[in-house]
Design a protein around this motif. Structure first.
Motif, PDB file in Angstrom:
ATOM      1  N   ALA A 111       0.830  -1.203   0.000  1.00 44.95           N
ATOM      2  CA  ALA A 111       0.000   0.000   0.000  1.00 44.95           C
ATOM      3  C   ALA A 111       0.865   1.255   0.000  1.00 44.95           C
ATOM      4  N   ASP A 112       1.993   1.208   0.694  1.00 39.44           N
ATOM      5  CA  ASP A 112       2.920   2.339   0.667  1.00 39.44           C
ATOM      6  C   ASP A 112       3.469   2.562  -0.733  1.00 39.44           C
ATOM      7  N   LYS A 113       3.664   1.491  -1.491  1.00 36.57           N
ATOM      8  CA  LYS A 113       4.252   1.610  -2.823  1.00 36.57           C
ATOM      9  C   LYS A 113       3.250   2.133  -3.851  1.00 36.57           C
ATOM     10  N   VAL A 114       1.997   1.685  -3.756  1.00 38.08           N
ATOM     11  CA  VAL A 114       1.035   2.001  -4.825  1.00 38.08           C
ATOM     12  C   VAL A 114      -0.053   2.966  -4.381  1.00 38.08           C
ATOM     13  N   GLY A 115      -0.101   3.304  -3.110  1.00 37.74           N
ATOM     14  CA  GLY A 115      -1.139   4.198  -2.604  1.00 37.74           C
ATOM     15  C   GLY A 115      -2.189   3.431  -1.825  1.00 37.74           C
ATOM     16  N   ARG A 116      -2.549   3.946  -0.664  1.00 47.54           N
ATOM     17  CA  ARG A 116      -3.444   3.210   0.221  1.00 47.54           C
ATOM     18  C   ARG A 116      -4.844   3.073  -0.340  1.00 47.54           C
ATOM     19  N   ASP A 117      -5.249   3.989  -1.260  1.00 44.90           N
ATOM     20  CA  ASP A 117      -6.607   3.924  -1.790  1.00 44.90           C
ATOM     21  C   ASP A 117      -6.860   2.658  -2.597  1.00 44.90           C
ATOM     22  N   ARG A 118      -5.805   1.998  -3.045  1.00 44.34           N
ATOM     23  CA  ARG A 118      -5.987   0.739  -3.763  1.00 44.34           C
ATOM     24  C   ARG A 118      -6.440  -0.373  -2.806  1.00 44.34           C
ATOM     25  N   PHE A 119      -6.124  -0.225  -1.524  1.00 44.07           N
ATOM     26  CA  PHE A 119      -6.433  -1.255  -0.541  1.00 44.07           C
ATOM     27  C   PHE A 119      -7.533  -0.843   0.438  1.00 44.07           C
ATOM     28  N   TRP A 120      -7.569   0.444   0.795  1.00 47.76           N
ATOM     29  CA  TRP A 120      -8.437   0.893   1.882  1.00 47.76           C
ATOM     30  C   TRP A 120      -9.493   1.867   1.375  1.00 47.76           C
ATOM     31  N   PRO A 121     -10.661   1.903   2.021  1.00 50.77           N
ATOM     32  CA  PRO A 121     -11.677   2.890   1.635  1.00 50.77           C
ATOM     33  C   PRO A 121     -11.153   4.316   1.790  1.00 50.77           C
ATOM     34  N   LYS A 122     -11.624   5.207   0.931  1.00 50.57           N
ATOM     35  CA  LYS A 122     -11.199   6.600   1.017  1.00 50.57           C
ATOM     36  C   LYS A 122     -11.838   7.312   2.199  1.00 50.57           C
ATOM     37  N   ASP A 123     -13.086   6.962   2.503  1.00 48.26           N
ATOM     38  CA  ASP A 123     -13.794   7.583   3.608  1.00 48.26           C
ATOM     39  C   ASP A 123     -13.139   7.236   4.942  1.00 48.26           C
ATOM     40  N   ASP A 124     -12.937   8.236   5.801  1.00 50.01           N
ATOM     41  CA  ASP A 124     -12.240   8.016   7.063  1.00 50.01           C
ATOM     42  C   ASP A 124     -12.970   7.017   7.952  1.00 50.01           C
ATOM     43  N   VAL A 125     -14.286   7.129   8.031  1.00 49.30           N
ATOM     44  CA  VAL A 125     -15.057   6.246   8.905  1.00 49.30           C
ATOM     45  C   VAL A 125     -14.996   4.813   8.388  1.00 49.30           C
ATOM     46  N   ALA A 126     -15.177   4.660   7.093  1.00 47.35           N
ATOM     47  CA  ALA A 126     -15.112   3.321   6.496  1.00 47.35           C
ATOM     48  C   ALA A 126     -13.719   2.734   6.643  1.00 47.35           C
ATOM     49  N   ARG A 127     -12.697   3.549   6.454  1.00 46.61           N
ATOM     50  CA  ARG A 127     -11.325   3.059   6.571  1.00 46.61           C
ATOM     51  C   ARG A 127     -11.018   2.632   7.996  1.00 46.61           C
ATOM     52  N   GLY A 128     -11.560   3.370   8.976  1.00 51.10           N
ATOM     53  CA  GLY A 128     -11.351   2.981  10.366  1.00 51.10           C
ATOM     54  C   GLY A 128     -11.951   1.613  10.656  1.00 51.10           C
ATOM     55  N   LEU A 129     -13.142   1.366  10.142  1.00 51.77           N
ATOM     56  CA  LEU A 129     -13.760   0.061  10.340  1.00 51.77           C
ATOM     57  C   LEU A 129     -12.987  -1.021   9.605  1.00 51.77           C
ATOM     58  N   ALA A 130     -12.585  -0.748   8.378  1.00 52.47           N
ATOM     59  CA  ALA A 130     -11.848  -1.742   7.598  1.00 52.47           C
ATOM     60  C   ALA A 130     -10.536  -2.115   8.266  1.00 52.47           C
ATOM     61  N   ARG A 131      -9.813  -1.126   8.757  1.00 54.04           N
ATOM     62  CA  ARG A 131      -8.542  -1.418   9.427  1.00 54.04           C
ATOM     63  C   ARG A 131      -8.769  -2.232  10.700  1.00 54.04           C
ATOM     64  N   SER A 132      -9.823  -1.904  11.435  1.00 56.77           N
ATOM     65  CA  SER A 132     -10.117  -2.643  12.662  1.00 56.77           C
ATOM     66  C   SER A 132     -10.488  -4.086  12.350  1.00 56.77           C
ATOM     67  N   MET A 133     -11.272  -4.292  11.299  1.00 56.56           N
ATOM     68  CA  MET A 133     -11.660  -5.648  10.913  1.00 56.56           C
ATOM     69  C   MET A 133     -10.458  -6.469  10.470  1.00 56.56           C
ATOM     70  N   VAL A 134      -9.559  -5.858   9.734  1.00 53.48           N
ATOM     71  CA  VAL A 134      -8.363  -6.560   9.290  1.00 53.48           C
ATOM     72  C   VAL A 134      -7.478  -6.902  10.488  1.00 53.48           C
ATOM     73  N   ALA A 135      -7.302  -5.938  11.389  1.00 50.84           N
ATOM     74  CA  ALA A 135      -6.473  -6.198  12.576  1.00 50.84           C
ATOM     75  C   ALA A 135      -7.079  -7.303  13.429  1.00 50.84           C
ATOM     76  N   GLU A 136      -8.403  -7.313  13.566  1.00 56.63           N
ATOM     77  CA  GLU A 136      -9.058  -8.355  14.359  1.00 56.63           C
ATOM     78  C   GLU A 136      -8.877  -9.726  13.702  1.00 56.63           C
ATOM     79  N   MET A 137      -8.994  -9.762  12.383  1.00 59.76           N
ATOM     80  CA  MET A 137      -8.780 -11.028  11.682  1.00 59.76           C
ATOM     81  C   MET A 137      -7.351 -11.506  11.856  1.00 59.76           C
ATOM     82  N   HIS A 138      -6.427 -10.582  11.855  1.00 58.25           N
ATOM     83  CA  HIS A 138      -5.012 -10.911  11.957  1.00 58.25           C
ATOM     84  C   HIS A 138      -4.651 -11.480  13.322  1.00 58.25           C
ATOM     85  N   SER A 139      -5.363 -11.044  14.361  1.00 59.91           N
ATOM     86  CA  SER A 139      -4.942 -11.395  15.721  1.00 59.91           C
ATOM     87  C   SER A 139      -5.912 -12.303  16.470  1.00 59.91           C
ATOM     88  N   SER A 140      -7.063 -12.597  15.894  1.00 60.44           N
ATOM     89  CA  SER A 140      -8.115 -13.260  16.656  1.00 60.44           C
ATOM     90  C   SER A 140      -8.590 -14.551  15.996  1.00 60.44           C
TER      91      SER A 140
END
Length: 221
Positions: A77-106
């Motif tokens: 994402a750092d190489k190509v831009g985060r918008d390719r992976f994450w929602p542009k909207d701040d609220v949506a991106r916050g939820l998406a990041r939390s869901m990914v982190a939860e999947m990664h650790s739980s």
């Protein structure tokens, strides 16, 4: 770039790293190894600093070595831009990041009781309460993402992105073990399963000759 992945039929983390690499749009060489074979064990012992974790997936980009699927996704994402992976909207991106982190650790009960096996289909599986709890939690997150931010397409946040990359192996598990899901989840799962990248990974998994008998048996609660 070069990406090392493990057995495509069984390695859920390899699938995540591979989907992240595909999502980046960057070209990469792919190497598949038998995680439980003698050659891989020998390669790990001889690798020194090249395979610092001894696990897959591992991404090489010139002199950069990145392991762990979430680190690989963030690096790309750092190489190509985060918008390719994450929602542009701040609220949506916050939820998406939390869901990914939860999947990664739980979800260890689900992981242990239902290992990924893309070639198998089990019927009548009885899930222990802790696995049922993981399933309900995941379906609740899917429902929230789809209801709030899924209007732009069939995936969790509309278009295919990081959250779908990380929950794709869960889709595979739910299909393998016959998890009963509500209609919205079945539709989402179908969209992920029929995605061209998933179909490509599945075809390769079906062609693999490696068999891990301990993962080919129906789980018993």
């Amino acid at each position: 770039m070069k990406l090392i992945v493990g057995n495509k039929n069984y390695s859920s983390w390899s699938l995540r790293g591979w989907l992240a690499a595909k999502q980046s749009g960057l070209s990469f060489e792919e190497l598949t190894v038998n995680l439980y074979g003698e050659e891989w064990q020998a390669a790990k012992s001889e690798s020194g600093d090249i395979m610092p974790s001894g696990k897959v997936p591992i991404l090489w980009d010139d002199e950069v070595v990145v392991w762990d699927s979430l680190a690989i996704l963030d690096y790309l994402a750092d190489k190509v831009g985060r918008d390719r992976f994450w929602p542009k909207d701040d609220v949506a991106r916050g939820l998406a990041r939390s869901m990914v982190a939860e999947m990664h650790s739980s979800y260890m009960p689900l992981r242990k009781f239902c290992p990924m096996n893309m070639r198998k289909r089990f019927e009548g599986v009885q899930f222990p309460p802790e696995v049922e709890a993981d399933i309900v939690r995941i379906l609740t997150l899917w429902a929230e993402a789809r209801a709030r931010f899924g209007g732009g397409g069939p995936f969790l946040f509309g278009t295919f992105g990081a959250a779908d990359v990380f929950y794709a192996p869960v889709v595979s598990r739910f299909i393998t073990y016959g998890v009963t899901v509500p209609g919205f989840a079945a539709t989402y799962m179908q969209s992920v399963w029929e995605h061209e990248w998933m179909q490509g990974w599945l075809a390769a998994a079906e062609d693999e000759q490696w068999v891990m008998e301990q993962y080919d048996q129906a789980p018993v609660a």
